[in-house]
Design a protein around this motif. Structure first.
Motif, PDB file in Angstrom:
ATOM      1  N   LEU A  86       0.835  -1.215   0.000  1.00 52.92           N
ATOM      2  CA  LEU A  86       0.000   0.000   0.000  1.00 52.92           C
ATOM      3  C   LEU A  86       0.863   1.255   0.000  1.00 52.92           C
ATOM      4  CD1 LEU A  86      -2.968  -0.759   2.434  1.00 52.92           C
ATOM      5  CD2 LEU A  86      -3.041  -0.468  -0.036  1.00 52.92           C
ATOM      6  N   ALA A  87       1.912   1.247   0.785  1.00 52.90           N
ATOM      7  CA  ALA A  87       2.793   2.422   0.837  1.00 52.90           C
ATOM      8  C   ALA A  87       3.459   2.651  -0.522  1.00 52.90           C
ATOM      9  CB  ALA A  87       3.843   2.239   1.926  1.00 52.90           C
ATOM     10  N   ARG A  88       3.859   1.577  -1.182  1.00 48.93           N
ATOM     11  CA  ARG A  88       4.520   1.701  -2.483  1.00 48.93           C
ATOM     12  C   ARG A  88       3.558   2.174  -3.563  1.00 48.93           C
ATOM     13  NH1 ARG A  88       4.844  -2.107  -6.199  1.00 48.93           N
ATOM     14  NH2 ARG A  88       4.525  -3.834  -4.752  1.00 48.93           N
ATOM     15  N   ILE A  89       2.342   1.645  -3.567  1.00 49.95           N
ATOM     16  CA  ILE A  89       1.332   2.030  -4.562  1.00 49.95           C
ATOM     17  C   ILE A  89       0.821   3.441  -4.292  1.00 49.95           C
ATOM     18  CG2 ILE A  89      -0.957   1.449  -5.500  1.00 49.95           C
ATOM     19  CD1 ILE A  89       1.385  -0.457  -6.271  1.00 49.95           C
ATOM     20  N   ASN A  90       0.702   3.798  -3.009  1.00 41.08           N
ATOM     21  CA  ASN A  90       0.297   5.135  -2.583  1.00 41.08           C
ATOM     22  C   ASN A  90      -1.032   5.578  -3.212  1.00 41.08           C
ATOM     23  OD1 ASN A  90       0.507   7.508  -1.145  1.00 41.08           O
ATOM     24  ND2 ASN A  90       1.855   8.487  -2.617  1.00 41.08           N
ATOM     25  N   PRO A  91      -2.120   4.850  -2.915  1.00 42.34           N
ATOM     26  CA  PRO A  91      -3.404   5.172  -3.540  1.00 42.34           C
ATOM     27  C   PRO A  91      -3.989   6.494  -3.065  1.00 42.34           C
ATOM     28  CG  PRO A  91      -3.709   3.560  -1.800  1.00 42.34           C
ATOM     29  CD  PRO A  91      -2.216   3.767  -1.945  1.00 42.34           C
ATOM     30  N   ASP A  92      -4.755   7.116  -3.955  1.00 44.50           N
ATOM     31  CA  ASP A  92      -5.477   8.343  -3.608  1.00 44.50           C
ATOM     32  C   ASP A  92      -6.657   8.041  -2.694  1.00 44.50           C
ATOM     33  OD1 ASP A  92      -3.899  10.060  -5.221  1.00 44.50           O
ATOM     34  OD2 ASP A  92      -5.025   9.427  -6.979  1.00 44.50           O
ATOM     35  N   ILE A  93      -7.279   6.890  -2.918  1.00 46.81           N
ATOM     36  CA  ILE A  93      -8.465   6.471  -2.157  1.00 46.81           C
ATOM     37  C   ILE A  93      -8.313   4.991  -1.826  1.00 46.81           C
ATOM     38  CG2 ILE A  93     -10.983   6.162  -2.197  1.00 46.81           C
ATOM     39  CD1 ILE A  93     -11.114   8.315  -4.351  1.00 46.81           C
ATOM     40  N   LEU A  94      -8.685   4.615  -0.616  1.00 50.25           N
ATOM     41  CA  LEU A  94      -8.789   3.205  -0.246  1.00 50.25           C
ATOM     42  C   LEU A  94     -10.267   2.908  -0.003  1.00 50.25           C
ATOM     43  CD1 LEU A  94      -5.914   2.500   2.306  1.00 50.25           C
ATOM     44  CD2 LEU A  94      -6.215   1.483   0.056  1.00 50.25           C
ATOM     45  N   LEU A  95     -10.835   2.046  -0.819  1.00 44.30           N
ATOM     46  CA  LEU A  95     -12.214   1.593  -0.633  1.00 44.30           C
ATOM     47  C   LEU A  95     -12.130   0.286   0.133  1.00 44.30           C
ATOM     48  CD1 LEU A  95     -13.413   2.265  -4.276  1.00 44.30           C
ATOM     49  CD2 LEU A  95     -13.794   3.714  -2.270  1.00 44.30           C
ATOM     50  N   VAL A  96     -12.698   0.249   1.335  1.00 41.43           N
ATOM     51  CA  VAL A  96     -12.471  -0.867   2.243  1.00 41.43           C
ATOM     52  C   VAL A  96     -13.763  -1.636   2.532  1.00 41.43           C
ATOM     53  CG1 VAL A  96     -11.565  -1.530   4.502  1.00 41.43           C
ATOM     54  CG2 VAL A  96     -10.607   0.452   3.311  1.00 41.43           C
ATOM     55  N   ILE A  97     -13.672  -2.948   2.401  1.00 43.51           N
ATOM     56  CA  ILE A  97     -14.752  -3.859   2.773  1.00 43.51           C
ATOM     57  C   ILE A  97     -14.234  -4.709   3.918  1.00 43.51           C
ATOM     58  CG2 ILE A  97     -16.187  -5.795   2.015  1.00 43.51           C
ATOM     59  CD1 ILE A  97     -15.782  -4.654  -0.884  1.00 43.51           C
ATOM     60  N   ASN A  98     -14.982  -4.775   5.002  1.00 38.24           N
ATOM     61  CA  ASN A  98     -14.611  -5.590   6.155  1.00 38.24           C
ATOM     62  C   ASN A  98     -15.393  -6.900   6.091  1.00 38.24           C
ATOM     63  OD1 ASN A  98     -14.275  -6.801   8.669  1.00 38.24           O
ATOM     64  ND2 ASN A  98     -14.390  -4.871   9.781  1.00 38.24           N
ATOM     65  N   ARG A  99     -14.746  -7.953   5.617  1.00 33.66           N
ATOM     66  CA  ARG A  99     -15.409  -9.246   5.459  1.00 33.66           C
ATOM     67  C   ARG A  99     -15.946  -9.766   6.797  1.00 33.66           C
ATOM     68  NH1 ARG A  99     -14.426 -14.412   6.529  1.00 33.66           N
ATOM     69  NH2 ARG A  99     -15.400 -15.981   5.188  1.00 33.66           N
ATOM     70  N   ASN A 100     -15.156  -9.669   7.850  1.00 36.82           N
ATOM     71  CA  ASN A 100     -15.598 -10.193   9.142  1.00 36.82           C
ATOM     72  C   ASN A 100     -16.872  -9.514   9.618  1.00 36.82           C
ATOM     73  OD1 ASN A 100     -13.314 -11.725   8.971  1.00 36.82           O
ATOM     74  ND2 ASN A 100     -12.587 -11.236  11.013  1.00 36.82           N
ATOM     75  N   PHE A 101     -16.936  -8.208   9.445  1.00 36.04           N
ATOM     76  CA  PHE A 101     -18.149  -7.492   9.833  1.00 36.04           C
ATOM     77  C   PHE A 101     -19.340  -7.973   9.003  1.00 36.04           C
ATOM     78  CE2 PHE A 101     -21.091  -3.877   9.676  1.00 36.04           C
ATOM     79  CZ  PHE A 101     -21.328  -3.734  11.025  1.00 36.04           C
ATOM     80  N   ALA A 102     -19.119  -8.184   7.711  1.00 39.37           N
ATOM     81  CA  ALA A 102     -20.200  -8.617   6.820  1.00 39.37           C
ATOM     82  C   ALA A 102     -20.779  -9.965   7.244  1.00 39.37           C
ATOM     83  CB  ALA A 102     -19.704  -8.697   5.374  1.00 39.37           C
ATOM     84  N   ILE A 103     -19.950 -10.848   7.773  1.00 44.89           N
ATOM     85  CA  ILE A 103     -20.440 -12.174   8.153  1.00 44.89           C
ATOM     86  C   ILE A 103     -20.724 -12.286   9.649  1.00 44.89           C
ATOM     87  CG2 ILE A 103     -19.352 -13.296   6.187  1.00 44.89           C
ATOM     88  CD1 ILE A 103     -17.194 -14.353   8.116  1.00 44.89           C
ATOM     89  N   GLY A 104     -20.714 -11.134  10.344  1.00 45.18           N
ATOM     90  CA  GLY A 104     -21.132 -11.109  11.743  1.00 45.18           C
ATOM     91  C   GLY A 104     -20.041 -11.348  12.760  1.00 45.18           C
TER      92      GLY A 104
END
Length: 121
Positions: free
Chosen positions: A46-64
């Motif tokens: 992530l540091a090397r790619i240095n994205p402008d935006i990180l769109l994050v999905i939390n799988r654990n939260f999704a499955i409870g």
């Protein structure tokens, strides 16, 4: 996606590729391997790619499972915070239930589009 403290990236043609393929958001890294399970990455990546935006999905939260895999805990480190996304407050937690579980229903797609639109503002 954050899952049990691990992170993975998705690009065009992948499970969440609609962000790039349909909504035309350019990927931060165009060589991400196409996979339904994403490309396993680390914080140095992530540091090397240095994205402008990180769109994050939390799988654990999704499955409870709400335990130690809280997105803010996993991504709260110096490498992530030094990215353009971290510096500009563009680490965007998407509705994990919609993105991970619901898929391509009309209501879900509307939520997904609205979330990406808001992230790009």
């Amino acid at each position: 996606m954050v899952n049990d403290g691990a992170i993975s990236a998705y690009g065009p043609g992948s499970r969440f590729g609609m962000v790039h393929d349909v909504l035309k958001v350019p990927p931060a890294e165009p060589t991400i391997r196409v996979s339904n399970h994403g490309q396993s990455i680390d914080f140095e990546y992530l540091a090397r790619i240095n994205p402008d935006i990180l769109l994050v999905i939390n799988r654990n939260f999704a499955i409870g499972l709400n335990g130690s895999s809280n997105v803010s805990t996993v991504l709260d480190n110096e490498l992530v915070q030094r990215t353009k996304a971290g510096k500009n407050g563009k680490i965007v937690n998407l509705d994990s239930s919609v993105w991970y579980l619901a898929g391509a229903g009309i209501e879900s797609l509307n939520i997904m589009i609205d979330e990406i639109d808001a992230a790009l503002d």
